[in-house]
Write an enzyme that holds these catalytic residues in place. Structure first.
Site, mmCIF file in Angstrom:
data_model
loop_
_atom_site.group_PDB
_atom_site.id
_atom_site.type_symbol
_atom_site.label_atom_id
_atom_site.label_comp_id
_atom_site.label_asym_id
_atom_site.label_seq_id
_atom_site.Cartn_x
_atom_site.Cartn_y
_atom_site.Cartn_z
ATOM 1 N N SER A 36 6.232 17.754 18.373
ATOM 2 C CA SER A 36 6.884 17.106 19.497
ATOM 3 C C SER A 36 7.149 18.160 20.560
ATOM 4 O O SER A 36 7.109 19.353 20.279
ATOM 5 C CB SER A 36 8.203 16.488 19.063
ATOM 6 O OG SER A 36 8.005 15.740 17.891
ATOM 7 N N GLY A 49 1.784 16.625 21.561
ATOM 8 C CA GLY A 49 2.387 15.639 20.672
ATOM 9 C C GLY A 49 3.386 14.726 21.338
ATOM 10 O O GLY A 49 4.345 14.298 20.739
ATOM 11 N N GLY A 55 -14.058 -30.954 -2.961
ATOM 12 C CA GLY A 55 -14.110 -32.347 -2.513
ATOM 13 C C GLY A 55 -13.974 -33.274 -3.716
ATOM 14 O O GLY A 55 -14.013 -32.829 -4.873
ATOM 15 N N SER A 69 -11.539 -28.755 -7.336
ATOM 16 C CA SER A 69 -10.431 -27.875 -6.957
ATOM 17 C C SER A 69 -9.462 -28.540 -5.983
ATOM 18 O O SER A 69 -9.436 -28.201 -4.816
ATOM 19 C CB SER A 69 -10.966 -26.544 -6.395
ATOM 20 O OG SER A 69 -11.994 -26.737 -5.449
#
Ligand SMILES: Nc1nc2c(ncn2[C@@H]2O[C@H](COP(=O)(O)OP(=O)(O)O)[C@@H](O)[C@H]2O)c(=O)[nH]1
Lengths: 639, 304
Positions: free
Chosen positions: A28, A107, A472, A546
């Protein structure tokens, strides 16, 4: 030491035998990064006399007690004051052991893009921490980016130890805090060095004030850390840069070995065309070579007349990269104009360019907390997980295994500016492993790495694996469509397998009935079987009533993103009853069958299926055609 | 430089590989590139690398020299020899022509130099030859401002560089996309230091112009610089012409390239000079001519 002694290593032949370490520095503002770099340059005597004089004068003028070494890399300070774009700067120094290239990345809060740029070629990252401040959000950000970019070595330099009385406790606390955070990251090698950049403690010479510290000094570590960890010496990949044709007899493919090694006689394959041949010669800048390794510039000649041009990749027949149009990648956005899905970009990957778009932004990563967030766009300095679709097939590897073939940039075709940097995670979501961060593994999955990666099987099959899941009502027409689809896929040379509800009920699930629990167990088993076929690179065509959403979701979650195609075969219950091909509805209505979907058990219609097929309005042929079109459009079936 | 028996590579090998990669990218991504040839050591190394990059073929682009008309004879002789040696086409454009056409105005006075003028001649030449990428031997270690230069550096319609708006450059991916009328500068030896250049010249046995080695010639002192007396540059009143043992560290426009006192008569001795300037701690060295000599190596003619 006399001048002659000091310069000796640089003038004799040993200079030519030094290796090289590229490292990045991040910290930093005011953590002391400029001072540290100045100190390294100064202590390694990499500073010209005139430069030294200039900063001594400047420091004296300001009445400073010490020579302000930060002035050596002063460029950035000026920029900061003028508030112009702060950019990565490259600096150089050498010791008798090694040459160093520093990517000095500012930074500042917003400069993720600089860090990513600097980290892209670095083998080591120094993360500065001010001992007085401890581990800040920004230190974490630096560590995360380093791990995302797969920098093999991290050094946490705990600076300004002179201002905390060279306290071991302070050091230990910072080490502990950092380790807690780093546990979440994918980094193997972290070392913590307490330093004072200003006074030179533990930079080149061991600090007398920190007798409690037993580790190496910073320079010692830089000089001895293992270099070359980024180089993949196993998987031969050779992106062709340009074709050399100096005369009619010679046709050579110039490029740099991206990874692995190559020698005359090797059996190779040219990608994506998959033409095969044998290596005739490997020519280095000074003539024929016995073998060339990752990083070497060579010209390869082949035994056969094969069609090869820039953007193609040469690999070994038994070790191919992935080939596909869709990649999943971490993307760092580098431009003020945000990234938007479906906008046209140009992708540059190895030596190939193609039109591309981001088809999906899965999530954005908060680089400070590592949290994932829903997002519709990526702003400058943001990182996200995306799916990129390229108009031309890419030959790629995971960035984690191969940064040369796993990295790409995106360019805005309107301005030609580089706007994004990507690290490929896989062909699409391979859910189970990820660079940068460790991911929660789905509860459903017992994770064992597959012995042979699916990508390799897929490369051999010539198409991606997928699961086509038909759901289905009984009699809706699922099975007819699925059977016809499988035949068509098979005829086209695809690896495919049909999993049919009735069939599994006789064997694998012969012990199960039709109550809700057993239905769930039935789907659980077949979903895992589908997964096995999928991992084998098959197009698994599944046809199961399903009825429950939750179970279909479970099946979907077992399969990589984008590879599960749910097809809802929609048919009115009355029409199904009318068709009743197996006479089941009749029996159900007569009460001879319990828990029959649509009669005595519910059917939860999908709301997010990839495809909906209305069999009342479509023939089997038409339905199959639609599914195939869908697979082709999504890159799941070569057209 | 490639060692055939092991995958280990030295820093010079890595730098060479990088430079060759960049040159091949230039050849592949652009239609009409050139190498800017100044006669200086960096551009000599560039030509050597280009030869390697495209072997066994010839260098697939011309060398472009912007001739200020104030060159040492040795430079011109070397240039013509080198172009012939590597079989590359040589294009020469003259600042004098730009002056004659009124494109630029010649400076006057004792310190007049054509250094600044050559930029116009260069830009005109790029336009005339429809060059879309000009490769130069610029290095990032030369000065602070260059530390952020890219390998591929975009120039707008007017040949201008916008340092605030450079494209990020990641991994080994070089974005050379541009609009018509724009061009690029490319710097394949960006990551080399001065020491790397000299060591490479020595290791590769690259023949260098005689100007780089110590020799005797008539010189005079002006503005703290030792200038060679030539047809176009004579001492003024009060400036003493003397025979000295000197050499040049950069070879460019003779009106502003200073010679230095030096006995370095071979590459090893030049490397010693360079090393001494870099490594020696301060103090007691102000009389060390060798270090003074090497330092000036960094001051370069104004091609870029
Ligand atoms: N006491 C002390 N001060 C330091 C140290 N390192 C840097 N500084 C001071 O911290 C300030 C910021 O340093 P600088 O290198 O400019 O930080 P940068 O913004 O990270 O480049 C300057 O005043 C330095 O002199 C150190 O180890 N000890």
């Amino acid at each position: 030491m006399s001048t002659q002694d000091a310069i000796a290593p640089f003038v004799d032949a040993s200079y030519l035998n030094m290796d090289m370490l590229r490292f990045s520095t991040a910290g930093s503002v005011d953590d002391g990064k400029s001072t540290l770099i100045g100190r390294l340059l100064y202590d390694t005597k990499s500073i010209f006399e005139d430069q030294m004089e200039a900063i001594e004068t400047a420091s004296a003028r300001r009445g400073e007690e010490y020579v302000d070494l930060a002035l050596l890399t002063d460029g950035l300070r000026a920029e900061r004051e003028q508030r112009i774009t702060i950019d990565v700067a490259y600096r150089y120094f050498a010791t008798p052991r090694r040459k160093f290239i520093i990517a000095d990345t500012p930074g500042h809060v917003q400069y993720t893009r600089n860090m990513v740029t600097g980290a892209s070629t670095a083998e080591l990252a120094i993360i500065l921490v001010d001992a007085r401040n401890g581990v800040l959000t920004q230190s974490k950000r630096h560590a995360f980016i380093s791990s995302l970019l797969q920098i093999p070595h991290l050094v946490v330099a705990i600076n300004k130890m002179d201002l905390v009385d060279y306290s071991e406790e302070v050091y230990e606390q910072i080490v502990k805090d950092f380790e807690d955070f780093a546990a979440k990251l994918d980094v193997d090698d972290i070392i913590y060095i307490p330093i004072s950049a200003l006074l030179g403690d533990n930079i080149v010479n061991k600090s007398e004030k920190m007798a409690w510290y037993n580790g190496p000094t910073l320079l010692h570590h830089l000089e001895h850390v293992n270099v070359g960890a980024r180089r993949n010496l196993i998987d031969f990949r050779f992106p062709v840069q340009t074709v050399l044709r100096p005369n009619w007899e010679y046709r050579g493919f110039a490029g740099r070995v991206a990874s692995g090694s190559v020698k005359p006689g090797d059996e190779i394959v040219v990608l994506p065309s998959k033409q095969t041949s044998k290596v005739k010669g490997v020519d280095g800048p000074e003539g024929p070579l016995e073998e060339a390794y990752a990083g070497d510039p060579v010209v390869i000649t082949l035994e056969d007349e094969v069609d090869v041009s820039r953007g193609d990749m040469i690999a070994r027949r038994n070790n191919m990269p992935n080939i596909g149009n869709v990649v999943e990648a971490y993307l760092c956005w580098m431009h003020e104009t945000p990234m938007e899905p479906n906008k046209p970009y140009v992708i540059m990957h190895t030596t190939k360019s193609a039109m591309a778009h981001v088809s999906n932004l899965t999530y954005r990563i908060d680089v400070d907390t590592l949290h994932r967030e829903q997002a519709t766009q990526l702003n400058v300095n943001e990182i996200g997980l995306v799916e990129v679709v390229s108009a031309k097939p890419l030959t790629f590897d995971q960035y984690k295994n191969n940064s040369e073939t796993g990295s790409f940039v995106l360019i805005d075709p309107a301005t030609n500016v580089t706007v994004g940097a990507g690290m490929i995670r896989g062909a699409s979501s391979t859910v189970l492993d990820s660079p940068g961060e460790k991911e929660a593994i789905s509860r459903d999955v017992v994770w064992e790495p597959w012995n042979i990666p699916r990508e390799e099987r897929e490369a051999r099959n010539g198409h991606p694996g997928s699961v086509i899941w038909f759901t289905g009502l009984s009699g809706s027409g699922k099975s007819s469509i699925a059977r016809e689809l499988e035949k068509r896929l098979y005829a086209r040379g695809a690896q495919t397998m049909l999993l049919d509800g009735d069939q599994v009920r006789h064997g694998l699930c012969g012990d199960l009935g039709f109550d809700n629990d057993d239905r769930n167990e039935n789907i659980r088993r077949v979903a895992h079987v589908a997964r096995l076929f999928f991992e084998q690179g098959n197009i698994a065509v599944c046809t199961f009533i399903s009825p429950f959403k939750k179970e279909r979701e479970m099946a979907r979650n077992l399969i990589a993103n984008g590879r599960f195609v749910e097809v809802f075969v929609d048919c009115d219950i009355e029409e199904c009853k009318r068709r009743d091909p197996k006479g089941l509805y009749k029996k159900a209505m007569e009460g001879k069958i319990q828990n029959f979907t649509g009669i005595s058990s519910p059917y939860e219609a999908p709301t997010n299926a990839e495809l909906v097929i209305d069999t009342a309005a479509m023939s089997v042929e038409e339905a199959v055609e639609r599914v195939i079109k869908h697979l082709e459009a999504g890159g799941l079936l070569p057209s | 430089m490639v060692n055939v028996t092991s995958p280990k590579r030295t820093h010079i090998q890595q730098l060479e590989s990088e430079a060759i990669y960049v040159m091949r990218e230039v050849a592949a991504q652009f239609e009409r590139p050139v190498i800017l040839f100044s006669g200086g050591k960096d551009s000599i190394v560039m030509v050597h690398l280009a030869k390697k990059a495209f072997a066994p073929g010839k260098i697939p682009f011309p060398l472009l020299h912007i001739d200020t008309g104030h060159n040492f004879e040795e430079t011109i002789t070397y240039r013509d020899w080198l172009a012939n040696e590597v079989g590359a086409k040589l294009e020469v454009r003259y600042v004098q022509d730009s002056i004659d056409k009124g494109r630029v105005k010649e400076e006057t006075g004792p310190n007049a130099s054509r250094n600044a003028l050559q930029t116009i001649t260069l830009l005109d030449a790029l336009k005339e030859l429809q060059i879309d990428c000009a490769m130069g031997g610029g290095r990032r270690d030369e000065e602070k401002a260059r530390a952020k230069e890219r390998f591929f550096s975009h120039r707008d319609m007017f040949g201008q560089w916008d340092p605030k708006n450079q494209r990020p450059e990641l991994w080994n991916i070089f974005n050379g996309r541009k609009n018509p009328g724009e061009h690029f500068r490319a710097f394949p030896i960006s990551n080399w230091t001065e020491m790397d250049v000299w060591q490479y010249i020595s290791a590769e046995n690259i023949p260098m112009p005689s100007l780089y080695f110590s020799h005797t010639r008539p010189v005079f002192r002006r503005n703290g610089m030792l200038l060679a007396a030539t047809d176009f540059l004579r001492p003024m009143e009060g400036e003493v012409l003397e025979e000295k043992i000197v050499r040049f560290r950069t070879v460019g426009d003779a009106t502003c390239t200073g010679a230095v006192d030096s006995f370095a008569s071979n590459l090893q001795e030049i490397i010693q000079e360079v090393a001494a300037a870099r490594i020696t701690e301060r103090g007691g060295r102000s009389d060390d001519k060798r270090s003074e000599a090497a330092m000036e190596d960094r001051k370069r003619e104004g091609y870029f």
